[in-house]
Write a protein that holds these residues in place. Sequence first.
Motif, short mmCIF file in Angstrom:
data_model
loop_
_atom_site.label_atom_id
_atom_site.label_comp_id
_atom_site.label_asym_id
_atom_site.label_seq_id
_atom_site.Cartn_x
_atom_site.Cartn_y
_atom_site.Cartn_z
N PHE A 163 -0.30 12.58 -3.14
CA PHE A 163 0.05 11.26 -3.67
C PHE A 163 0.00 10.20 -2.57
N LEU A 164 0.58 10.52 -1.43
CA LEU A 164 0.67 9.54 -0.33
C LEU A 164 -0.71 9.13 0.18
N ARG A 165 -1.64 10.06 0.22
CA ARG A 165 -2.96 9.73 0.78
C ARG A 165 -3.73 8.78 -0.13
N ARG A 166 -3.30 8.64 -1.37
CA ARG A 166 -4.01 7.76 -2.32
C ARG A 166 -3.40 6.36 -2.35
N CYS A 167 -2.42 6.12 -1.50
CA CYS A 167 -1.75 4.81 -1.46
C CYS A 167 -1.91 4.16 -0.10
N VAL A 168 -1.78 2.86 -0.07
CA VAL A 168 -1.53 2.14 1.18
C VAL A 168 -0.02 2.07 1.33
N ARG A 169 0.51 2.52 2.47
CA ARG A 169 1.96 2.65 2.62
C ARG A 169 2.52 1.59 3.56
N LEU A 170 3.69 1.11 3.19
CA LEU A 170 4.40 0.11 4.00
C LEU A 170 5.87 0.45 3.99
N GLU A 171 6.45 0.60 5.18
CA GLU A 171 7.88 0.84 5.28
C GLU A 171 8.55 -0.44 5.75
N VAL A 172 9.54 -0.89 4.98
CA VAL A 172 10.22 -2.15 5.26
C VAL A 172 11.60 -1.85 5.84
N GLY A 173 11.83 -2.29 7.05
CA GLY A 173 13.13 -2.14 7.69
C GLY A 173 13.88 -3.45 7.71
#
Length: 283
Positions: A189-199
């Motif tokens: 699932f993760l590889r099919r998304c652009v990921r952004l972590e917001v701190g």
Amino acid sequence: MSERARAKPFIAREDMIRAVNAALYLRRPLLITGKPGTGKSTLISKVADELQMGAVLRWPVNSRSTVRTGVYEYDAVGRLQAPLAGGARIEDYLMLGPLGAALAARGRPVALLVDEIDKSDLDFANDLLNVIEEGEYEIPELRRTGLGTVSVRGPGGRVADVTNGMVRAEHFPFVVMTSNADREFPAPFLRRCVRLEVGLPTRHELERIVKSQLGRHPYALPQKEVDAVIDLFLDKSASGEVSTDQLLNAIFLTVATRDGSARTFQDQELIELRESLMKSLTP
């Protein structure tokens, strides 16, 4: 609240801008992970406003959510109970959901917010991406009728044409999925998304956020009062979990009580309320 009202005071950080551009270029969903109150669900309003996508389609996910209900709902009981003389057209008992409306949009792509996807069951995330990537979904109740093209109602008064029972995308929608990091997602699932972590924002970013939010008011707080609230927020964040929303609540409360003739709280009460508003979100 309109998308413009949500978007105007929001300040997108550089990492947010890069992630959005990557998702748009790659035609991939953007998965934003972070604690509540960090602006995850507001970012999509900013993008929709900037790109003139219209109102964001919002889908709050829970443990009972399914991809099918995100595409459409069918009131079979209501149709069975309808008077035969009235025709009982099947399309009158169908309603597109947020995902269905996003796929069926014509003219310009639209923005779809899948909020708190980490609350869904284990299969939901991959099933959702399969539909988004394929860009289509069959509505069997319509296909069996052989009616050709019919108009189906959607959220917010939208109406979309569905042909031969297939909801098909003309444009890839801009999809943002938010997660509060309450669960891990599988690698496929993760590889099919652009990921952004917001701190949590830095002090400079907090000052910009507060200044932007206060722009909606006819007057602003003295800088020393802004600094005092930000200092309290940073102190709380060093020892516990707090959100930017809590900071803004404390700021707006201070704004509301500046008018001496109308104020309800004494200075010491205001200090105590600020402390209460910025209590840690975790035990």
